[in-house]
Design a protein around this motif. Structure first.
Motif, PDB file in Angstrom:
ATOM      1  N   GLN A  10       0.603  35.597  55.658  1.00 25.84           N
ATOM      2  CA  GLN A  10       1.756  35.919  54.824  1.00 25.84           C
ATOM      3  C   GLN A  10       3.046  35.637  55.578  1.00 25.84           C
ATOM      4  N   PRO A  11       3.990  34.934  54.942  1.00 25.75           N
ATOM      5  CA  PRO A  11       5.313  34.768  55.544  1.00 25.75           C
ATOM      6  C   PRO A  11       6.105  36.064  55.391  1.00 25.75           C
ATOM      7  N   VAL A  12       6.655  36.541  56.492  1.00 28.09           N
ATOM      8  CA  VAL A  12       7.387  37.809  56.463  1.00 28.09           C
ATOM      9  C   VAL A  12       8.696  37.680  57.232  1.00 28.09           C
ATOM     10  N   ILE A  60       9.541  25.687  52.849  1.00 28.64           N
ATOM     11  CA  ILE A  60       8.189  26.216  52.685  1.00 28.64           C
ATOM     12  C   ILE A  60       8.254  27.398  51.721  1.00 28.64           C
ATOM     13  N   PRO A  61       7.354  27.433  50.720  1.00 27.09           N
ATOM     14  CA  PRO A  61       7.352  28.591  49.805  1.00 27.09           C
ATOM     15  C   PRO A  61       7.194  29.911  50.572  1.00 27.09           C
ATOM     16  N   ARG A  62       7.859  30.938  50.087  1.00 26.70           N
ATOM     17  CA  ARG A  62       7.894  32.200  50.807  1.00 26.70           C
ATOM     18  C   ARG A  62       7.070  33.318  50.171  1.00 26.70           C
ATOM     19  N   THR A  63       6.481  33.086  49.011  1.00 28.61           N
ATOM     20  CA  THR A  63       5.706  34.157  48.392  1.00 28.61           C
ATOM     21  C   THR A  63       4.296  33.671  48.081  1.00 28.61           C
ATOM     22  N   SER A  64       3.421  34.620  47.971  1.00 29.25           N
ATOM     23  CA  SER A  64       2.031  34.331  47.645  1.00 29.25           C
ATOM     24  C   SER A  64       1.467  35.524  46.881  1.00 29.25           C
ATOM     25  N   VAL A  65       0.243  35.366  46.404  1.00 26.42           N
ATOM     26  CA  VAL A  65      -0.466  36.472  45.760  1.00 26.42           C
ATOM     27  C   VAL A  65      -1.789  36.651  46.480  1.00 26.42           C
ATOM     28  N   LEU A  66      -2.067  37.873  46.893  1.00 24.02           N
ATOM     29  CA  LEU A  66      -3.373  38.238  47.422  1.00 24.02           C
ATOM     30  C   LEU A  66      -4.019  39.179  46.414  1.00 24.02           C
ATOM     31  N   ASP A 104       4.860  43.393  48.825  1.00 24.28           N
ATOM     32  CA  ASP A 104       5.132  43.845  50.186  1.00 24.28           C
ATOM     33  C   ASP A 104       6.637  43.722  50.437  1.00 24.28           C
ATOM     34  N   PRO A 105       7.131  44.112  51.605  1.00 18.10           N
ATOM     35  CA  PRO A 105       8.579  44.086  51.848  1.00 18.10           C
ATOM     36  C   PRO A 105       9.223  42.702  51.701  1.00 18.10           C
ATOM     37  N   ASP A 106       8.424  41.632  51.725  1.00 19.69           N
ATOM     38  CA  ASP A 106       8.960  40.272  51.629  1.00 19.69           C
ATOM     39  C   ASP A 106       8.739  39.626  50.276  1.00 19.69           C
ATOM     40  N   GLY A 107       8.251  40.405  49.311  1.00 23.93           N
ATOM     41  CA  GLY A 107       8.033  39.867  47.978  1.00 23.93           C
ATOM     42  C   GLY A 107       6.694  39.189  47.779  1.00 23.93           C
ATOM     43  N   ASN A 108       5.834  39.186  48.803  1.00 22.93           N
ATOM     44  CA  ASN A 108       4.479  38.682  48.620  1.00 22.93           C
ATOM     45  C   ASN A 108       3.763  39.643  47.676  1.00 22.93           C
ATOM     46  N   ARG A 109       3.111  39.096  46.678  1.00 24.36           N
ATOM     47  CA  ARG A 109       2.510  39.929  45.644  1.00 24.36           C
ATOM     48  C   ARG A 109       1.079  40.317  45.993  1.00 24.36           C
ATOM     49  N   LEU A 110       0.746  41.573  45.729  1.00 23.53           N
ATOM     50  CA  LEU A 110      -0.604  42.097  45.914  1.00 23.53           C
ATOM     51  C   LEU A 110      -1.096  42.594  44.569  1.00 23.53           C
ATOM     52  N   TRP A 111      -2.179  42.038  44.102  1.00 24.99           N
ATOM     53  CA  TRP A 111      -2.851  42.522  42.905  1.00 24.99           C
ATOM     54  C   TRP A 111      -4.113  43.200  43.400  1.00 24.99           C
ATOM     55  N   ILE A 112      -4.286  44.454  43.033  1.00 29.56           N
ATOM     56  CA  ILE A 112      -5.363  45.264  43.579  1.00 29.56           C
ATOM     57  C   ILE A 112      -6.197  45.762  42.410  1.00 29.56           C
ATOM     58  N   GLY A 113      -7.497  45.410  42.389  1.00 33.24           N
ATOM     59  CA  GLY A 113      -8.276  45.792  41.227  1.00 33.24           C
ATOM     60  C   GLY A 113      -9.767  45.756  41.445  1.00 33.24           C
ATOM     61  N   GLN A 114     -10.452  46.156  40.370  1.00 29.84           N
ATOM     62  CA  GLN A 114     -11.903  46.084  40.334  1.00 29.84           C
ATOM     63  C   GLN A 114     -12.336  45.823  38.902  1.00 29.84           C
ATOM     64  N   ALA A 115     -13.539  45.255  38.743  1.00 30.63           N
ATOM     65  CA  ALA A 115     -14.053  44.948  37.412  1.00 30.63           C
ATOM     66  C   ALA A 115     -14.293  46.243  36.627  1.00 30.63           C
TER      67      ALA A 115
END
Length: 116
Positions: A10-12, A60-66, A104-115
């Motif tokens: 992650q870029p931070v 370089i793009p600065r955000t991602s999704v985990l 996160d503090p840098d705008g990286n997106r976290l999607w947290i889930g379960q089926a």
């Protein structure tokens, strides 16, 4: 040809601030280099790198999704809130997941889930 493992980086803007954030989600520091602004974080068998040197390269793009898949979404959600993170309510999606989304503090997106 195969892979032994895949570790997202992650870029931070601030490695220390990012480490503090991810620790509230249950990660611990496996390795850290303050001179580089880099850390390897671990949660169980899973790893994540945070690196502030990525931000030194223009264009370089600065955000991602985990997408994180905890063992128990409700417990994970509760623990993150108890650790002081501003967490939205859990929601059911049209693609049969129960999840919540944060940044996160840098705008990286976290999607947290379960089926469901």
């Amino acid at each position: 040809m195969g892979l032994n493992r895949l570790i997202p980086m992650q870029p931070v803007a601030s490695m220390p601030a990012s480490v503090e954030f991810y620790e509230k989600l249950g990660f611990s520091v496996e390795n850290r280099n303050d001179e580089w602004g880099w850390a390897m974080l671990r949660c169980g068998d899973h790893r994540l790198m945070v690196d502030q040197s990525i931000n030194l390269h223009p264009g370089i793009p600065r955000t991602s999704v985990l997408y994180l898949y905890p063992e128990n979404l409700q417990d994970f959600h509760k623990r993150a809130r108890e650790n002081g993170l501003d967490i939205p309510e859990v929601d059911d999606t049209f693609y049969d997941m129960t999840e919540f989304r944060i940044e996160d503090p840098d705008g990286n997106r976290l999607w947290i889930g379960q089926a469901r």
